[in-house]
Design a protein around this motif. Structure first.
Motif, PDB file in Angstrom:
ATOM      1  N   PRO A 284       0.850  -1.202   0.000  1.00  0.00           N
ATOM      2  CA  PRO A 284       0.000   0.000   0.000  1.00  0.00           C
ATOM      3  C   PRO A 284       0.879   1.244   0.000  1.00  0.00           C
ATOM      4  O   PRO A 284       1.879   1.315   0.729  1.00  0.00           O
ATOM      5  N   VAL A 285       0.534   2.204  -0.817  1.00  0.00           N
ATOM      6  CA  VAL A 285       1.394   3.376  -0.962  1.00  0.00           C
ATOM      7  C   VAL A 285       1.447   4.186   0.332  1.00  0.00           C
ATOM      8  O   VAL A 285       2.429   4.880   0.606  1.00  0.00           O
ATOM      9  N   ALA A 286       0.421   4.095   1.153  1.00  0.00           N
ATOM     10  CA  ALA A 286       0.431   4.689   2.488  1.00  0.00           C
ATOM     11  C   ALA A 286       0.327   3.549   3.495  1.00  0.00           C
ATOM     12  O   ALA A 286      -0.777   3.174   3.889  1.00  0.00           O
ATOM     13  N   PRO A 287       1.456   2.951   3.897  1.00  0.00           N
ATOM     14  CA  PRO A 287       1.398   1.801   4.813  1.00  0.00           C
ATOM     15  C   PRO A 287       0.604   2.101   6.076  1.00  0.00           C
ATOM     16  O   PRO A 287      -0.157   1.281   6.555  1.00  0.00           O
ATOM     17  N   LEU A 288       0.796   3.302   6.625  1.00  0.00           N
ATOM     18  CA  LEU A 288      -0.072   3.806   7.686  1.00  0.00           C
ATOM     19  C   LEU A 288      -0.958   4.866   7.060  1.00  0.00           C
ATOM     20  O   LEU A 288      -0.467   5.870   6.540  1.00  0.00           O
ATOM     21  N   LEU A 289      -2.271   4.634   7.073  1.00  0.00           N
ATOM     22  CA  LEU A 289      -3.156   5.649   6.518  1.00  0.00           C
ATOM     23  C   LEU A 289      -2.959   6.964   7.268  1.00  0.00           C
ATOM     24  O   LEU A 289      -2.516   6.985   8.416  1.00  0.00           O
ATOM     25  N   ILE A 290      -3.262   8.063   6.622  1.00  0.00           N
ATOM     26  CA  ILE A 290      -3.132   9.364   7.275  1.00  0.00           C
ATOM     27  C   ILE A 290      -3.911   9.335   8.588  1.00  0.00           C
ATOM     28  O   ILE A 290      -5.057   8.875   8.623  1.00  0.00           O
ATOM     29  N   PRO A 291      -3.307   9.805   9.680  1.00  0.00           N
ATOM     30  CA  PRO A 291      -3.958   9.670  10.993  1.00  0.00           C
ATOM     31  C   PRO A 291      -5.348  10.311  11.047  1.00  0.00           C
ATOM     32  O   PRO A 291      -5.576  11.395  10.505  1.00  0.00           O
ATOM     33  N   HIS A 292      -6.252   9.614  11.697  1.00  0.00           N
ATOM     34  CA  HIS A 292      -7.554  10.173  12.038  1.00  0.00           C
ATOM     35  C   HIS A 292      -7.466  10.736  13.456  1.00  0.00           C
ATOM     36  O   HIS A 292      -6.533  10.436  14.199  1.00  0.00           O
ATOM     37  N   ALA A 293      -8.450  11.547  13.828  1.00  0.00           N
ATOM     38  CA  ALA A 293      -8.501  12.086  15.185  1.00  0.00           C
ATOM     39  C   ALA A 293      -9.894  11.886  15.754  1.00  0.00           C
ATOM     40  O   ALA A 293     -10.900  12.067  15.050  1.00  0.00           O
ATOM     41  N   ALA A 294      -9.946  11.499  17.025  1.00  0.00           N
ATOM     42  CA  ALA A 294     -11.236  11.299  17.693  1.00  0.00           C
ATOM     43  C   ALA A 294     -11.854  12.658  18.017  1.00  0.00           C
ATOM     44  O   ALA A 294     -11.234  13.481  18.685  1.00  0.00           O
ATOM     45  N   ARG A 295     -13.073  12.869  17.560  1.00  0.00           N
ATOM     46  CA  ARG A 295     -13.758  14.140  17.791  1.00  0.00           C
ATOM     47  C   ARG A 295     -14.385  14.203  19.180  1.00  0.00           C
ATOM     48  O   ARG A 295     -14.746  15.282  19.656  1.00  0.00           O
ATOM     49  N   GLU A 296     -14.529  13.056  19.821  1.00  0.00           N
ATOM     50  CA  GLU A 296     -15.114  12.997  21.161  1.00  0.00           C
ATOM     51  C   GLU A 296     -14.707  11.676  21.800  1.00  0.00           C
ATOM     52  O   GLU A 296     -14.182  10.787  21.124  1.00  0.00           O
ATOM     53  N   ASP A 297     -14.921  11.551  23.093  1.00  0.00           N
ATOM     54  CA  ASP A 297     -14.689  10.266  23.747  1.00  0.00           C
ATOM     55  C   ASP A 297     -15.595   9.204  23.136  1.00  0.00           C
ATOM     56  O   ASP A 297     -16.741   9.479  22.771  1.00  0.00           O
ATOM     57  N   CYS A 298     -15.069   8.001  23.037  1.00  0.00           N
ATOM     58  CA  CYS A 298     -15.842   6.933  22.397  1.00  0.00           C
ATOM     59  C   CYS A 298     -15.410   5.591  22.978  1.00  0.00           C
ATOM     60  O   CYS A 298     -14.264   5.423  23.416  1.00  0.00           O
ATOM     61  N   THR A 299     -16.331   4.646  23.010  1.00  0.00           N
ATOM     62  CA  THR A 299     -16.005   3.283  23.419  1.00  0.00           C
ATOM     63  C   THR A 299     -16.049   2.372  22.200  1.00  0.00           C
ATOM     64  O   THR A 299     -17.065   2.305  21.503  1.00  0.00           O
ATOM     65  N   VAL A 300     -14.934   1.714  21.920  1.00  0.00           N
ATOM     66  CA  VAL A 300     -14.824   0.825  20.770  1.00  0.00           C
ATOM     67  C   VAL A 300     -14.390  -0.551  21.264  1.00  0.00           C
ATOM     68  O   VAL A 300     -13.316  -0.687  21.868  1.00  0.00           O
ATOM     69  N   ASN A 301     -15.243  -1.537  21.024  1.00  0.00           N
ATOM     70  CA  ASN A 301     -14.929  -2.909  21.421  1.00  0.00           C
ATOM     71  C   ASN A 301     -14.598  -3.011  22.915  1.00  0.00           C
ATOM     72  O   ASN A 301     -13.740  -3.790  23.321  1.00  0.00           O
ATOM     73  N   GLY A 302     -15.262  -2.188  23.721  1.00  0.00           N
ATOM     74  CA  GLY A 302     -15.048  -2.194  25.158  1.00  0.00           C
ATOM     75  C   GLY A 302     -13.911  -1.323  25.639  1.00  0.00           C
ATOM     76  O   GLY A 302     -13.705  -1.172  26.848  1.00  0.00           O
ATOM     77  N   PHE A 303     -13.148  -0.715  24.712  1.00  0.00           N
ATOM     78  CA  PHE A 303     -12.024   0.129  25.084  1.00  0.00           C
ATOM     79  C   PHE A 303     -12.412   1.603  25.026  1.00  0.00           C
ATOM     80  O   PHE A 303     -13.143   2.036  24.124  1.00  0.00           O
ATOM     81  N   HIS A 304     -11.874   2.377  25.952  1.00  0.00           N
ATOM     82  CA  HIS A 304     -12.084   3.825  25.947  1.00  0.00           C
ATOM     83  C   HIS A 304     -11.109   4.481  24.980  1.00  0.00           C
ATOM     84  O   HIS A 304      -9.888   4.306  25.085  1.00  0.00           O
ATOM     85  N   ILE A 305     -11.640   5.232  24.022  1.00  0.00           N
ATOM     86  CA  ILE A 305     -10.825   6.004  23.082  1.00  0.00           C
ATOM     87  C   ILE A 305     -11.023   7.473  23.419  1.00  0.00           C
ATOM     88  O   ILE A 305     -12.111   8.020  23.217  1.00  0.00           O
ATOM     89  N   PRO A 306     -10.016   8.153  23.963  1.00  0.00           N
ATOM     90  CA  PRO A 306     -10.211   9.532  24.421  1.00  0.00           C
ATOM     91  C   PRO A 306     -10.311  10.535  23.275  1.00  0.00           C
ATOM     92  O   PRO A 306      -9.765  10.321  22.189  1.00  0.00           O
ATOM     93  N   LYS A 307     -11.017  11.609  23.531  1.00  0.00           N
ATOM     94  CA  LYS A 307     -11.110  12.703  22.569  1.00  0.00           C
ATOM     95  C   LYS A 307      -9.709  13.187  22.188  1.00  0.00           C
ATOM     96  O   LYS A 307      -8.809  13.250  23.019  1.00  0.00           O
TER      97      LYS A 307
END
Length: 496
Positions: free
Chosen positions: A384-407
């Protein structure tokens, strides 16, 4: 063009590049610690008080896990993910980072919770070079980004607009084939990477700004060198992105370089815009700059909110994405074909059956070439030409698969690791296009096993143009020539 993804191919790799000013990391760590200890003490929380974050390695004070990442971050992060899992928490400086390394996890972040993670983190290089993040790549999620993306998708990168430049692509491809044929007749080795890059640059310039530019048309360094220096700076590891408190110190000297290159870009883009404003030729095919200028000050298209700086930022986005990423993808694909003569012969046979030997490949032929489709998917999977996709940013606190993802956490999706996930792919390290025979897996962002263009709201808007250009060049070069390595070099010796 793998639009809006191009410079991330080197994301984090250039911080050890000898062309970039480097530092004594021990001394830097001490200096940084002294400068921001107060800020860090105010914001530090013990693990007992933090919500359940994804698992991950413990980091150093201040620097976090930065020193665990080397020159090939996608590979380093994959190794860590094998230990800590497909949703992993790291800390780069003072910034929480979530690394996503499996198709299932990617679907959660890019589809299930797409809106939450649709923004981009602050990016120092883009602030200076792309007019305070007015480009599509790093613009934060919001009404401005939605309007600009809509304009690009409907007005610049639509199927109709892409088709209108078909003759341009054919002309430049004919020139590429002619140059290679002359070299072959003279018995001279071909620098294929250089030739493909020149082709990509010329096509991009003609589509976006209306004409090709010579090397000396852009600042004292020249056109190609200036564009590539801007890409290199944008992809350089910048401590200020992860420890904002030291931004003003410019410890790596990157801000100084950004300001110089930004001035070069601005002067050049002003020249381009003025040439278009003054042009009296009503018969020429409208390029991207013409279209964007048509929206400036127009009451009928106020929704696009196009200003002069917006046009400059998008010109830069389009040039960077078109010039580099397509060329790199073509390089990887042809390298794999040279290493695997069986695959090359099978693709050549398909071309003989579908196209014949009395004409060159046309864009209308591409959808009929089933084995070509498999070859390209396999190339995208492994490289893949971008091995790591351009970083995303969390717009708010979120729970994903039981894990806390901070804003404000940065989300890194490791497309390289996903493409080599042994749970998904048999013989994952092997280049074997036939694995896609009878498979409905595609590269357009709906199958998370294969996401070279990303997915969701921040997926690549130039995907169709990229697929058209890359497939066309690969087929034409395989159809017109038999390739071999120089100086009796064995295919197994080719450094991949």
């Amino acid at each position: 063009m793998v639009a809006m993804q191009g410079f991330t191919q080197r994301c984090f790799t250039n911080w050890k590049n000898p062309s970039i000013p480097t530092m004594d990391w021990t001394g830097t760590a001490l200096a940084v610690a002294a400068l921001i200890f107060f800020f860090h003490a105010l914001t530090w929380k013990t693990r007992a008080n933090i919500k359940r974050l994804p698992p991950g390695p413990r980091g150093l004070p201040i620097l976090g896990n930065l020193l665990t990442i080397g020159g090939k971050p996608h590979q380093d992060l994959r190794q860590l993910a094998l230990k800590y899992g497909p949703i992993m928490h790291l800390r780069f400086g003072l910034m929480p980072v979530i690394v996503v390394s499996s198709p299932e996890a990617a679907e959660l972040f890019l589809k299930t919770h797409d809106l939450v993670f649709a923004s981009r983190p602050p990016h120092e290089a883009s602030k200076h070079i792309s007019y305070n993040q007015q480009n599509i790549v790093f613009s934060p999620y919001g009404s401005y980004w939605r309007n600009v993306r809509k304009m690009c998708t409907l007005e610049l990168l639509s199927n109709h607009k892409i088709s209108s430049f078909r003759s341009t692509r054919k002309q430049e491809l004919d020139l590429l084939v002619h140059r290679i044929r002359e070299a072959a007749a003279a018995g001279v080795a071909v620098d294929l990477s250089s030739e493909v890059t020149s082709f990509s640059t010329d096509v991009a310039c003609r589509m976006i700004i209306g004409k090709k530019y010579n090397r000396d048309d852009f600042s004292e360094k020249g056109f190609d060198a200036t564009i590539r220096e801007g890409m290199q700076i944008a992809a350089s590891f910048n401590l200020a992105d992860y420890i904002p408190q030291i931004r003003g110190l410019d410890l790596q000297g990157l801000t100084k370089r950004m300001k110089i290159i930004a001035k070069d870009f601005d002067d050049f883009f002003e020249k381009i815009i003025e040439e278009h404003v003054q042009s009296q030729d009503e018969n020429r095919v409208k390029d991207f700059v013409d279209i964007m200028l048509g929206f400036m000050g127009s009451e009928e298209t106020r929704e696009y909110r196009v200003e002069r700086d917006t046009i400059k930022a998008i010109i830069l986005d389009m040039l960077v994405a078109s010039m580099d990423t397509s060329a790199v993808t073509i390089d990887w694909t042809l390298a794999e074909l040279i290493r695997h003569p069986r695959v090359t012969k099978k693709l050549q046979q398909e071309l003989k059956d579908v196209v014949g030997t009395k004409r060159t490949v046309e864009e209308s032929d591409l959808e009929k070439l089933e084995y070509l489709d498999m070859v390209m998917k396999e190339s995208f999977r492994l490289h893949p030409v971008a091995p790591l996709l351009i970083p995303h940013a969390a717009r708010e606190d979120c729970t994903v698969n039981g894990f806390h993802i901070p804003k404000n956490a940065r989300i890194f999706v490791n497309a390289w690791a996903i493409g080599r996930d042994e749970r998904v792919w048999t013989d994952a390290e092997k280049f074997y296009p036939e694995r896609f025979e009878g498979s409905d897996i595609d590269v357009r962002g709906q199958n998370f096993e294969l996401i070279p263009f990303g997915s969701g709201r921040r997926g690549c808007p130039g995907m169709q143009l990229a697929l058209t250009v890359v497939r066309l060049v690969v087929t034409q070069l395989v159809h017109c020539f038999d390739w071999e390595l120089p100086d009796n070099m064995l295919a197994t010796e080719l450094d991949m």
